[in-house]
Scaffold this active site. Structure first.
Site, short mmCIF file in Angstrom:
data_model
loop_
_atom_site.label_atom_id
_atom_site.label_comp_id
_atom_site.label_asym_id
_atom_site.label_seq_id
_atom_site.Cartn_x
_atom_site.Cartn_y
_atom_site.Cartn_z
N GLN A 143 71.19 48.03 67.94
CA GLN A 143 69.91 49.16 66.79
C GLN A 143 70.11 48.39 65.46
O GLN A 143 69.25 49.20 64.73
CB GLN A 143 71.14 50.01 66.48
CG GLN A 143 72.75 50.06 65.47
CD GLN A 143 73.76 51.37 65.85
OE1 GLN A 143 74.13 51.50 66.68
NE2 GLN A 143 73.64 51.69 64.80
N CYS A 149 72.88 54.81 66.57
CA CYS A 149 73.61 55.09 67.71
C CYS A 149 73.36 55.69 68.46
O CYS A 149 73.61 56.27 70.14
CB CYS A 149 74.98 54.78 66.97
SG CYS A 149 75.77 56.16 66.25
N HIS A 284 80.75 58.06 64.96
CA HIS A 284 79.69 56.73 65.98
C HIS A 284 79.94 57.36 67.19
O HIS A 284 80.84 57.70 67.55
CB HIS A 284 81.02 55.00 66.00
CG HIS A 284 79.30 53.92 66.25
ND1 HIS A 284 78.02 53.68 66.01
CD2 HIS A 284 80.01 53.24 67.79
CE1 HIS A 284 77.81 53.07 67.27
NE2 HIS A 284 78.54 52.41 67.90
N ASN A 305 78.59 49.50 73.65
CA ASN A 305 77.85 48.93 72.61
C ASN A 305 76.36 49.03 72.76
O ASN A 305 75.60 49.00 72.70
CB ASN A 305 78.75 48.57 71.65
CG ASN A 305 79.36 49.66 70.58
OD1 ASN A 305 78.06 50.41 69.67
ND2 ASN A 305 80.31 49.33 69.08
#
Length: 341
Positions: A143, A149, A284, A305
Site C-alpha cells: 500500500q 489498508c 489496521h 498484509n
C-alpha cells in the site's frame, strides 16, 4: 607532605579518568561507523533520501533506536523474530499516521445492517485450511505510505470469494476504491472501513481490474470510469468476540479483520508464531486467508498484509489463535467481516 600526597592522588585520578574517557570514545567511534554503514545500506535498499543533513541525522537517530529495539527482542527466546524493514526510520507517531488509520465499523457499534451469520450451522470445520496454496489468494501487494489498508483487505476478500464461486482469478483494483469511495465515511489514504469498501462495490455494481485502474499510492483528484469485472451482493459481520465463529467463516472464505498494529512487535515482525505484545485498539485491516497449527501444536491464523513481501513471512503473518481473551490477539475477533454473493 600532605599537599604532595593530595596532588599525586589528584593526578592519578585525572590520568585514570582520561584513560576511561579515551576508552569510551574509542568504543563509541568503533561502534558508530558500523551503525552508520547499516543506515546507508538500508537507505539504498529502501530508496530513501532526505532533504538535508539535518534530516538525515534525525532519521539516523530514529533508525538506531529502532534497530536496538529489534536486536534486543531477537536476543530473547521468543516464538517470532523481528527485522529491520521499511519502517525503521519512522517514529511511532509517523507510522501510526501513515499505516495505522483504519476506522472501526460504525455499523458494528450501532447493530445496523445485521443479518444472520451465514455459517452459523457449519459444523464440518477442517483442522486447517490455506486459501493461498489452494490458489484463491492473489500475490502480496504494498500500500506504500497511503493509509489504504481497508481497501486492500476488502479487495483481497472479494478476489478470493470470486475464485471460490467461479474458479477464476481476478487481480482487482484497490486504487478505484481509494479514488472513488469518497462520499461516505471512507477517506482514501487517510483511512476507511472494509465494510465501506464493500458498500461502494455494491452501489457501483462492481469493481474493475488492477490492469484497468492501477495502484499509484495516493488519492487522485478524479475518479475515473472503468468497466466492472467483479461484483458482490452484500457483506456480513462474523459474530464478534468469537474465534470459533471466525474459524467457521474462514473455513469457507477469507475474511477481513481489524487488528492493532502500531506496536513495534507487529510492524517489525519477520517470521515465526506471533504472540504479541499488542492491545485491542484496532487501527489496521488485513485479510485472514487460512488457519492451522504449528509443528509444536500451537494454533494460528494466517494473515495476508498489504506492506509488501519485505514484511513478515513474504508478506504474511502467523498469529496465535484461540487465546484467552475473547477479543482475540490484537483484537482480531472484534470486527471480522466478509463479502457475500
Amino acid at each position: 607532605m600532605a599537599f604532595t600526597n593530595t596532588f599525586h592522588q589528584f593526578l592519578l585520578f585525572a590520568i585514570l579518568l582520561c584513560i576511561g574517557l579515551s576508552s569510551f570514545q574509542s568504543s563509541a567511534i568503533s561502534h558508530e561507523p558500523s551503525m552508520v554503514k547499516r543506515h546507508e545500506e538500508w537507505m539504498v535498499q529502501h530508496r530513501r533520501t532526505y532533504k538535508d543533513n539535518v534530516e538525515k541525522e534525525r532519521r539516523f537517530q530514529i533508525f538506531q533506536k529502532n534497530v536496538n529495539l529489534i536486536e534486543a527482542h531477537n536476543k530473547k527466546n521468543k516464538s517470532y523474530s523481528l527485522s529491520v524493514n521499511q519502517f525503521a526510520d519512522l517514529t511511532d507517531e509517523e507510522f501510526e499516521k501513515m499505516y495505522a488509520s483504519a476506522k472501526v465499523p460504525e455499523s458494528r457499534h450501532s447493530n445496523s445492517q445485521r443479518t444472520p451469520f451465514k455459517y452459523e450451522g457449519y459444523t464440518s470445520v477442517p483442522a486447517s485450511i490455506n486459501w493461498v496454496t489452494m490458489g484463491a489468494v492473489t500475490p502480496i501487494r504494498n500500500q506504500g505510505t497511503c493509509g489504504s489498508c481497508w481497501a486492500f483487505a476488502a479487495i483481497a476478500t472479494v478476489e478470493s470469494l470470486t475464485w471460490i464461486k467461479t474458479g477464476k482469478s481476478y487481480d482487482l483494483s484497490e486504487q478505484q476504491i481509494v479514488d472513488c469511495d469518497r462520499y461516505g465515511k471512507d477517506r482514501g489514504c487517510n483511512g476507511g472501513y472494509a465494510d465501506g469498501a464493500y458498500n461502494w462495490i455494491i452501489n457501483n455494481r462492481g469493481v474493475t481490474t488492477e490492469a484497468s485502474y492501477p495502484y499509484v499510492g495516493y488519492q487522485q483528484y478524479y475518479c475515473y470510469r472503468a468497466q466492472s469485472a467483479v461484483t458482490i451482493k452484500g457483506y456480513q459481520f462474523v459474530p464478534n468476540n468469537s474465534e470459533r465463529a471466525m474459524q467457521q467463516a474462514v473455513a469457507n472464505q477469507p475474511i477481513a479483520v481489524y487488528v492493532e498494529s502500531k506496536g513495534y512487535n507487529f510492524k517489525y515482525y519477520s517470521g515465526g508464531l506471533f504472540t504479541g505484545q499488542c492491545g485491542t485498539a484496532t487501527d489496521h485491516v488485513v485479510a485472514v486467508v487460512g488457519y492451522g497449527t504449528t509443528t509444536d501444536g500451537y494454533p494460528y491464523w494466517l494473515i495476508k498484509n498489504s506492506w509488501g513481501t519485505g514484511w513478515g513471512e513474504n508478506g504474511y503473518m502467523r498469529m496465535l489463535r484461540n487465546v484467552n481473551d475473547p477479543r482475540g490477539l490484537c483484537g482480531i475477533a472484534l470486527y471480522p467481516t466478509y463479502p457475500t454473493n
